[in-house]
Structures are given as structure tokens and as C-alpha cells.
Design a protein around this motif. Structure first.
Motif, mmCIF file in Angstrom:
data_model
loop_
_atom_site.group_PDB
_atom_site.id
_atom_site.type_symbol
_atom_site.label_atom_id
_atom_site.label_comp_id
_atom_site.label_asym_id
_atom_site.label_seq_id
_atom_site.Cartn_x
_atom_site.Cartn_y
_atom_site.Cartn_z
ATOM 1 N N LEU A 1 97.794 27.095 47.984
ATOM 2 C CA LEU A 1 97.092 28.291 48.448
ATOM 3 C C LEU A 1 95.679 28.313 47.876
ATOM 4 O O LEU A 1 94.704 28.621 48.581
ATOM 5 C CB LEU A 1 97.853 29.548 48.035
ATOM 6 C CG LEU A 1 97.215 30.890 48.404
ATOM 7 C CD1 LEU A 1 97.044 31.023 49.911
ATOM 8 C CD2 LEU A 1 98.070 32.051 47.866
ATOM 9 N N LYS A 2 95.545 27.979 46.602
ATOM 10 C CA LYS A 2 94.233 27.955 45.954
ATOM 11 C C LYS A 2 93.308 26.936 46.609
ATOM 12 O O LYS A 2 92.099 27.158 46.751
ATOM 13 C CB LYS A 2 94.416 27.625 44.467
ATOM 14 C CG LYS A 2 93.145 27.673 43.639
ATOM 15 C CD LYS A 2 93.454 27.421 42.168
ATOM 16 C CE LYS A 2 92.200 27.485 41.322
ATOM 17 N NZ LYS A 2 92.504 27.269 39.871
ATOM 18 N N ARG A 3 93.875 25.820 47.042
ATOM 19 C CA ARG A 3 93.075 24.767 47.676
ATOM 20 C C ARG A 3 92.795 25.055 49.150
ATOM 21 O O ARG A 3 92.083 24.288 49.805
ATOM 22 C CB ARG A 3 93.828 23.432 47.573
ATOM 23 C CG ARG A 3 93.914 22.868 46.163
ATOM 24 C CD ARG A 3 94.813 21.640 46.152
ATOM 25 N NE ARG A 3 94.793 20.956 44.857
ATOM 26 C CZ ARG A 3 95.575 19.925 44.557
ATOM 27 N NH1 ARG A 3 96.412 19.440 45.463
ATOM 28 N NH2 ARG A 3 95.507 19.360 43.370
ATOM 29 N N GLY A 4 93.371 26.138 49.655
ATOM 30 C CA GLY A 4 93.170 26.461 51.058
ATOM 31 C C GLY A 4 94.015 25.636 51.999
ATOM 32 O O GLY A 4 93.683 25.479 53.173
ATOM 33 N N HIS A 5 95.153 25.115 51.487
ATOM 34 C CA HIS A 5 95.994 24.237 52.285
ATOM 35 C C HIS A 5 97.093 24.982 53.037
ATOM 36 O O HIS A 5 97.893 24.348 53.720
ATOM 37 C CB HIS A 5 96.626 23.152 51.399
ATOM 38 C CG HIS A 5 95.629 22.173 50.871
ATOM 39 N ND1 HIS A 5 95.952 21.187 49.964
ATOM 40 C CD2 HIS A 5 94.301 22.029 51.127
ATOM 41 C CE1 HIS A 5 94.869 20.486 49.672
ATOM 42 N NE2 HIS A 5 93.855 20.976 50.354
ATOM 43 N N TRP A 6 97.181 26.299 52.861
ATOM 44 C CA TRP A 6 98.152 27.061 53.638
ATOM 45 C C TRP A 6 97.645 27.188 55.067
ATOM 46 O O TRP A 6 96.462 26.978 55.351
ATOM 47 C CB TRP A 6 98.347 28.452 53.036
ATOM 48 C CG TRP A 6 99.285 28.482 51.860
ATOM 49 C CD1 TRP A 6 99.503 27.480 50.961
ATOM 50 C CD2 TRP A 6 100.102 29.581 51.441
ATOM 51 N NE1 TRP A 6 100.411 27.889 50.007
ATOM 52 C CE2 TRP A 6 100.797 29.165 50.280
ATOM 53 C CE3 TRP A 6 100.312 30.866 51.923
ATOM 54 C CZ2 TRP A 6 101.683 30.005 49.603
ATOM 55 C CZ3 TRP A 6 101.195 31.701 51.255
ATOM 56 C CH2 TRP A 6 101.877 31.265 50.109
ATOM 57 N N SER A 7 98.542 27.552 55.967
ATOM 58 C CA SER A 7 98.154 27.759 57.362
ATOM 59 C C SER A 7 96.993 28.746 57.421
ATOM 60 O O SER A 7 97.051 29.822 56.811
ATOM 61 C CB SER A 7 99.343 28.299 58.158
ATOM 62 O OG SER A 7 98.960 28.637 59.463
ATOM 63 N N PRO A 8 95.910 28.425 58.133
ATOM 64 C CA PRO A 8 94.720 29.292 58.132
ATOM 65 C C PRO A 8 94.965 30.669 58.743
ATOM 66 O O PRO A 8 94.208 31.597 58.469
ATOM 67 C CB PRO A 8 93.699 28.487 58.951
ATOM 68 C CG PRO A 8 94.514 27.544 59.766
ATOM 69 C CD PRO A 8 95.708 27.203 58.928
ATOM 70 N N ASP A 9 96.008 30.804 59.564
ATOM 71 C CA ASP A 9 96.267 32.108 60.182
ATOM 72 C C ASP A 9 97.329 32.903 59.430
ATOM 73 O O ASP A 9 97.812 33.919 59.912
ATOM 74 C CB ASP A 9 96.682 31.948 61.646
ATOM 75 C CG ASP A 9 98.004 31.208 61.810
ATOM 76 O OD1 ASP A 9 98.435 30.538 60.839
ATOM 77 O OD2 ASP A 9 98.600 31.298 62.900
ATOM 78 N N LEU A 10 97.707 32.446 58.216
ATOM 79 C CA LEU A 10 98.725 33.126 57.421
ATOM 80 C C LEU A 10 98.042 34.056 56.417
ATOM 81 O O LEU A 10 97.580 33.625 55.370
ATOM 82 C CB LEU A 10 99.607 32.111 56.703
ATOM 83 C CG LEU A 10 100.884 32.629 56.046
ATOM 84 C CD1 LEU A 10 101.804 33.288 57.066
ATOM 85 C CD2 LEU A 10 101.631 31.495 55.355
ATOM 86 N N ASP A 11 97.949 35.326 56.765
ATOM 87 C CA ASP A 11 97.315 36.336 55.924
ATOM 88 C C ASP A 11 98.194 36.633 54.716
ATOM 89 O O ASP A 11 99.411 36.778 54.844
ATOM 90 C CB ASP A 11 97.107 37.609 56.762
ATOM 91 C CG ASP A 11 96.461 38.721 55.967
ATOM 92 O OD1 ASP A 11 95.322 38.536 55.524
ATOM 93 O OD2 ASP A 11 97.106 39.777 55.793
#
Length: 325
Positions: free
Chosen positions: A249-259
Motif C-alpha cells: 500500500l505504501k508503495r502504491g501497489h494496491w489496485s488504483p481504484d481501491l479507496d
């Protein structure tokens, strides 16, 4: 297959007559997981679906007040986690990854559409891992006073962490009560609720407490497994699955549309200040996890953020915001 039951349950909170409450038994490894399900009479008619995950010693009835606040247009599905409630007999090992696997089994068995995932306390940690492993299942993640690793008190070993932070809750699991009223009296005097009561136990808390009991009089006891609590508590301090999820999550690797958002309580399990997340901890969250929106719910503690009217209303509004209803 599931075993759905449409029930009129005297232990359930009285909510809008149009809101149907069902129970399911979902097959998982080692047995079946009990699942509560609130929503319209026809689940397919729900405008949105919520999957809700309770705290470390709780049960699915921790979500009854919030289900009522959401109303019949929203379907809220909440399991008794492995080792708790009517899932207490399920064997270990426990841990956030195991609970996330059980949650995946629930979404699959009930054929749920992409849902808002909500987790309170330890349920927040389950939610973080589940969203990381199964991003296609969830559209939003709402953490309620949980989900981010707790600070390890200085000079405390991992073996002492449970006693240091969850001692009163853990000790309750070893207590016995002669009857239901004695257990209700215990909760009535609990610091998290005593200041807000006028001689009566709130209906949501009373239903939650009655459901929690197992055994026969005069040897009633809380249903949660102490061993499950011990094993799960280790993941609250950055266990492997949680650490991996938050690292991505910190690296921004989660799905971009997952708020992802976090609601915090200013007071803790015993109504003390600060709560689980101090201002310093929230500051670190802003700095390290800028993708997570953080908001404090005023005038609540760790319990009343879900079991009290003020907290339940705030959580329901955040869910409605996430679903754009």
C-alpha cells in the motif's frame, strides 16, 4: 453450499421492519463459519453490499447497530470469525491470512458482488490483508479504529503484548457468569459504556452480550477462544501478512481504484485517552500512508464507535459515501 436461515431472532437488535436478518453456515477449512446477513428481503435488490469484520473478541452482532443505520437498501454481511461466536469451534491456526481466506470463502459461497470491506479493531487488520490478497472482491476499504500496526510499548516483550494492550478483554474470556443478567451487569459497569448509560444497557450492547454467551447456567462464559485471541494478537503489531499488505500500500501497489480510509476513536478500550491511535501515530500514518484518508469520530471510544448510536451513524455515513448512495 450455504445453509441460509431467515430468522426472527430475539437476540438481534430491533431495526426497521423492512430489514431482513438471515444466518448462513459457510463451509471453510475445518468446518463451517457462521455468517450474519442484514438487508432487503431479496438480497439481489440491495443497492450496495458491505462485508464487515468484527474485533478480536467480538462477533457478527457487533455490526447490528450499523446495519440498522444503513437501512434496507444496503446488504451487510458479517461473519463470526474463526474462534469466535458460533464459529468458535473452528480449529486453528488463526492469524490474519487465515481469516482473510475465510472471508474469501464467504464472498464466494454467497456469490457477493464487489463490496465495501469494513473492519473494526482486529477486523481492520483482516480487511487490510483480504483487500491486498483479493482486490477484485472489494471496491473500498474502511478501517474502523484498527488495521494499522499498534505501537509496541517500550520494554514490553511480544509475550507480554496481549496483557499490556488487551488484558481486560482477554481476562473476560476466562470468566464465568451465573446467568445472562450477570453478564449484562458486567457490560453495564464496563468503563467504555458506564458513563453513557442511564441505568440501562443499550439495546445493541444487550443483544451483542447475550449472543456472546455460551454454556449453561450457572457456568456461562464468553464464546471467543482465548487461544485464537493469543495467536491473532501477534498480527496486530505488524505480523507478516499485515506488513506485506501495508508495504505494498505504501508503495502504491494496491489496485488504483481501491479507496482506503480510517476512522479513529479518540478514546480507547477502557474509555481512556488517547485511544489506540495517538495523535503521533495518526501523524505517522499521514506521512507513511498518504493514500489512506484518516478522520477522527468525536465523542466515541473503541467500543462505542460501532456499538453506540453516534459511532454507528458516523460509520454508516462513511459507508454511504463510499457507495455514493
Amino acid at each position: 453450499m450455504t445453509d441460509p436461515q431467515t430468522v426472527t431472532n430475539p437476540q438481534a437488535v430491533t431495526i426497521a421492519q423492512t430489514l431482513t436478518y438471515r444466518l448462513h453456515d459457510v463451509p471453510v477449512e475445518g468446518g463451517t463459519l457462521r455468517v450474519g446477513d442484514w438487508g432487503p428481503a431479496d438480497p439481489a435488490a440491495a443497492a450496495a453490499t458491505v462485508v464487515a469484520v468484527h474485533g478480536i473478541t467480538a462477533s457478527h452482532l457487533a455490526w447490528a447497530v450499523i446495519a440498522g443505520a444503513l437501512g434496507a437498501g444496503v446488504r451487510l454481511v458479517a461473519p463470526d470469525l474463526r474462534g469466535r461466536g458460533r464459529s468458535a469451534g473452528l480449529p486453528g491456526p488463526y492469524g490474519m491470512a487465515r481469516h482473510a481466506a475465510d472471508l474469501e470463502a464467504v464472498t464466494e459461497a454467497l456469490d457477493l458482488p464487489r463490496a465495501v470491506l469494513v473492519g473494526h479493531s482486529m477486523g481492520g487488520f483482516v480487511a487490510v490483508v483480504a483487500a491486498h490478497l483479493h482486490p477484485d472482491r472489494f471496491s473500498h476499504v474502511l478501517l474502523v479504529d484498527g488495521g494499522l500496526p499498534l505501537a509496541v510499548p517500550a520494554g514490553i516483550s511480544r509475550e507480554d503484548l496481549l496483557e499490556a494492550t488487551l488484558g481486560p478483554a482477554a481476562r473476560r474470556l476466562s470468566m464465568t457468569f451465573p446467568d445472562q443478567q450477570a453478564y449484562l451487569d458486567f457490560w453495564k459497569q464496563h468503563p467504555a459504556f458506564a458513563a453513557d448509560q442511564a441505568g440501562e444497557v443499550p439495546e445493541g450492547l444487550a443483544a451483542y452480550a447475550r449472543y456472546d454467551l455460551t454454556g449453561t447456567e450457572p457456568q456461562l462464559r464468553p464464546s471467543a477462544s482465548l487461544e485464537a485471541v493469543r495467536q491473532d494478537s501477534m498480527d496486530l503489531y505488524g505480523g507478516g501478512a499485515v506488513q506485506a499488505a501495508l508495504k505494498d500500500l505504501k508503495r502504491g501497489h494496491w489496485s488504483p481504484d481501491l479507496d482506503v480510509s480510517l476512522l479513529t476513536a479518540p478514546r480507547g478500550l477502557l474509555d481512556e485517552s488517547p485511544g489506540l491511535y495517538s495523535p503521533e501515530a495518526i501523524g505517522r500514518c499521514h506521512a507513511e500512508l498518504p493514500a489512506v484518508r484518516v478522520r477522527e469520530v468525536p465523542d466515541v471510544n473503541h467500543y462505542t464507535i460501532v456499538l453506540g448510536a453516534t459511532g454507528a451513524g458516523a460509520v454508516a455515513r462513511e459507508i454511504m459515501r463510499a457507495t455514493a448512495l
